[in-house]
Design a protein around this motif. Structure first.
Motif: not given
Length: 887
Positions: A14, A17-18, A21, A452, A478-479, A482, A484-486, A490
């Protein structure tokens, strides 16, 4: 199904992925959140034209729920009412209970009631599942005196309306026992409400508490008022905000914004204020709101005098749009439920207030799962409570129809998950509590499906996020990473990640570091607060970069700063300072002196009573030639010369405390001598009148009391709990110079001389409007038998607060006639053609009804407040004793 587990590698994924961005691609997606809070007049094209008429009906009277101080409604409509016949100033136990009211056929009328449990001073109630949480005063069985206030929980597993057994203790001692014994509960700890984040939020009055203990064994002290929160099992107790006067309850919206309406009628500059709270904030009472306002987050508005009580945030689409998505705030002193329309403003809000529902001395409100609102009215029960006053009403919109609330005990996980998406906060909250209790291993996956789902409303997704966080603790981080990327969610994902210190294992720092520079101020706020909670000192460097606005400046000497004007620009640096203090970032703050981050560093160092901070400031002073910076360093050292004394609960500052600041009961500490020697040395380095004046002002501002700087006299007065009535009872004007509550307490303890009272009845003008002997001409309310109608405290209150309880038949009437004349008084006689109006002087006027243009019944008494302000306590007691004998 086994409990969801997310190993460390998932969190790392995660984080990767962050990191992909880029900060350049981030944006603030606030449209849905901004539009959630409607402004009025409404856009009917968007909201539709709906009726705003409400239907109010009586639900229970004083025969069942006298002196209702608090209430809570279960989702199926059972109303739990806190009966408190001790009131705010009474001290005699055995007069309180929780009463359950049931409308079994849902026709709007009470069908049955039970005494759920006997409990003194119930000030806060939450009914959820088969539990009833109660905040109340505890009395010693041995002494009969108050021993403190406790947060407890009762159970009713068989649903018979009676608690199954003794309470389970959650927090013990969350109010000062000395103050409770001395005054009663008027500034004690009060309302409780649970948020969608699963915390119980507790409104702490400014009695504060010297030693509260939760089920973890955590001890906490709070000097003054604020908000404390705790988990439903009584663990993880912590301070949420500090610096309020006497809040009674909290309102919580679906996005975990918290609001209160303050409670004061005592003057001194701190009036009722409507406040939106940012976690960890300082709101200023009483030390900062006049002379140190730059260090506070200000209120959204100053509303004058009154007594804010129960609070609720309405989130129910079955209610008219005009009344939906708004904080609703009860004001006991104004007998009014208010709406405060909030508008987002950066990390904070602005507001516009308006009257909503009139109800005599309204004390609390709540809403059930079908959209029914219930309100409690104190209705003149007085400061000591009354067995004959108070009631509960039900309010619904005109076109409302009853919708049965599901039986959550038999609901499937699919049905509960569907309720988590409901268009009202009551359904979402209670569905969450049921999911977590009955399906602990499956609730996480169910909640994540809601969190989600981008087709759902933002409030439903936020409910999903917080439900998921509670179901999974550190296993769900972890989820949450993920999520927090939106951009849209966030803020809420970051808040949930750091919401519980017991669930921080494996939470990385980077998302929060990046959050400090997010284009969305609300994300910044969540990230800044979280960094203080995570506790990693590596965050200090980023927190010190938070810019301080030009509004950060101390008030000019002799003036008050803007303590009730919205200032969203101050919120982020304010909470950044709070997080730096939690990180104990002394070295980082000292190293930042003289850099572009110097201002926030010096602000932070004001609260760091650490020898390293003192040494660092002295060194930085010697290392710079910048005179402005030197002055700021001297100001910081002056602030550190003293610190607040540990609070032991043996005293309270009273209703009108000293507000000079920065400390209330200041003491020196181990580095005070070093600070003094340095400051005196700098002052004496050269004979400069300007420099001497500068140090004299530092001495006065920070209450250092250093003789070398001048003979500034401190007016700091610590009000001890015990008041010596003998010394002040004869002081003229004491009534007008004291709060109503203090006068009520004093007069209860003084006998008074009825002969003097009779003379005062004439000299104070009472005789102009009141007859005392039978056969005398009718004037205002007859006083010849007042002692058989009212007790001592009720007579006192009616004199001090004439508008609180207007005698039947003696409401003021304003009449205007066709010749543009006006007459005010009460009607003493009336026929079909004429009306006789008597004014406050006793003059009667006969009016021909044909000449009357308008006739209006006033909501205020003809008797003006303040008629006895010039009296001493003893004189007022004599007047009351005289009236009390009239039977």
């Amino acid at each position: 199904m086994s409990k969801i587990s997310f190993p460390v590698i998932a969190i790392a994924g995660g984080l990767l992925a962050f990191g992909c961005s880029s900060p350049d691609t981030r944006k603030a997606d606030l449209e849905e959140l901004t539009n959630y809070y409607p402004q009025y007049p409404l856009d009917t094209a968007k909201h539709g034209a709906d009726s705003t008429e409400l239907i109010m009906t009586n639900f229970a009277g004083p025969d069942i729920v006298p002196s209702p101080a608090a209430l809570s409604v279960s989702p199926n409509g059972n109303v739990f009412v806190g009966v408190d016949m001790m009131g705010s100033l009474g001290k005699e136990p055995g007069k309180g209970a929780i009463v359950r009211l049931v409308d079994s056929n849902n026709d709007g009328e009470l069908d049955s009631h039970t005494e759920f449990v006997k409990v003194d001073n119930p000030r806060g109630i939450i009914a959820v599942r088969d539990q009833v949480f109660v905040l109340h005063t505890q009395f010693s069985e041995e002494t009969g005196e108050a021993s403190g206030m406790n947060l407890v929980v009762f159970e009713d597993k068989d649903n018979d309306g009676v608690a199954d057994g003794p309470a389970k203790m959650l927090i013990e001692g969350i109010s000062s026992p000395v103050s409770l014994r001395s005054r009663g509960t008027d500034h004690s700890t009060n309302g409780i409400r649970m948020g969608i984040d699963g915390w119980i939020y507790i409104a702490v009055g400014d009695f504060g508490f010297p030693d509260a203990v939760d089920r973890d064994g955590t001890h906490m002290t709070m000097l003054g008022g604020g908000i404390v929160r705790v988990r439903p099992d009584g663990t993880e107790m912590e301070e949420y905000i500090h610096g309020t006067r006497n809040i009674y309850d909290v309102a919580i919206d679906p996005f975990m914004n918290i609001y209160t309406r303050g409670n004061t009628n005592d003057g001194g500059g701190w009036n009722i204020r409507f406040i939106h709270y940012t976690q960890s904030g300082e709101y200023g009472y009483p030390n900062f709101f006049k002379n140190f306002t730059e260090e506070t987050i200000p209120a959204l508005v100053d509303l004058g005098g009154g007594s804010g009580t129960g609070s609720y945030f309405m989130d129910d689409d079955r209610w008219p749009a005009k009344y939906n998505h708004v904080p609703m705030m009860a004001d006991w002193g104004r007998s009014q439920l208010y709406i405060h329309r909030v508008t987002m403003d950066g990390a904070g809000f602005t507001q516009q207030d308006e009257e909503f529902i009139k109800l005599p001395q309204i004390s609390d409100l709540d809403v059930d799962g079908s959209g029914r609102m219930f309100l409690a009215a104190w209705n003149g029960a007085g400061y000591f409570g009354s067995p004959e006053k108070g009631y509960v009403v039900r309010v619904v919109p005109k076109d409302w129809t009853y919708e049965p609330f599901p039986d959550l005990k038999t609901a499937t996980i699919e049905e509960l998950t569907a309720l988590l998406k409901a268009n009202n906060s009551v359904s979402r909250f209670h569905a969450q509590r049921e999911l977590l209790a009955r399906f602990p291993d499956e609730a996480g996956a169910a909640a994540l499906s809601v969190a989600t789902d981008k087709t759902l409303s933002l409030e439903a997704r936020v409910a999903g996020i917080y439900t998921y966080a509670q179901a999974t603790c550190e296993n769900g981080n972890g989820e949450l990473m993920k999520l927090s990327l939106e951009e849209k969610i966030r803020e809420f994902a970051l808040r949930a990640l750091a919401d519980r210190k017991t669930c921080l294992q494996g939470v990385p720092l980077d998302p929060f570091i990046e959050g400090v520079t997010d284009p969305n101020d609300r994300v910044k706020s969540a990230a800044i607060v979280a960094l203080g909670r995570i506790g990693n000192p590596e965050a200090a460097e980023e927190l010190l970069k938070v810019s301080v606005p030009t509004s950060f400046k101390q008030p000019e000497k002799g003036t008050e700063g803007p303590h009730a004007t919205p200032n969203s620009a101050i919120i982020l640096p304010h909470i950044a300072v709070k997080s730096l203090v939690k990180l104990h970032a002394v070295d980082a703050a000292v190293n930042a002196i003289g850099t572009e981050n110097s201002k926030i560093a010096l602000w932070t160092l004001r609260y760091m009573h650490d020898p390293k901070a003192v040494d660092g400031l002295i060194k930085a002073y010697g290392d710079t030639d910048n005179m402005e910076l030197k002055a700021e360093i001297l100001g910081t050292l002056s602030r550190l010369y003293k610190k607040e004394a540990p609070y032991d609960g043996s005293w309270w500052w009273g209703t009108r405390p000293d507000t000079h600041g920065p400390y209330y009961k200041a003491i020196t500490w181990e580095s005070s001598d070093k600070i003094k020697d340095f400051l005196v040395g700098e002052r004496n380095a050269q004979d400069d009148p300007t420099k001497r004046q500068f140090f004299a002002e530092l001495n006065e501002r920070n209450r250092m009391e250093i003789e070398e700087f001048g003979e500034e006299q401190s007016n700091l007065v610590i009000q001890e709990t015990e008041v010596d009535l003998e010394k002040i009872k004869s002081k003229k004007g004491q009534v007008g110079a004291t709060s109503i509550e203090d006068v009520m307490i004093a007069v209860q303890d003084l006998k008074g001389d009825p002969i003097k009272g009779k003379a005062l009845f004439t000299s104070q003008g009472c005789v102009a409007c009141h007859s005392i002997e039978k056969g005398q001409p009718l004037k205002g309310p007859f006083m010849g038998q007042i002692g058989s109608i009212m007790n001592r405290s009720q007579i006192t209150e009616s004199i001090l607060k004439p508008n609180a309880s207007i005698s039947q038949g003696f409401a003021s009437v304003l009449i205007s006639t066709n010749d543009d004349k006006s007459y005010m008084g009460f009607v003493t006689a009336e026929t079909a053609n004429e009306v006789v109006l008597q004014d406050i002087t006793g003059t009667a006027t006969k009016l021909d009804k044909a000449t009357i243009k308008t006739r209006k019944v006033m909501e205020t008494s003809m008797m003006p407040p303040g008629l006895v302000n010039s009296l001493s306590y003893e004189e007022l007691a004599s007047l009351i004793t005289y009236l009390q004998q009239q039977k």
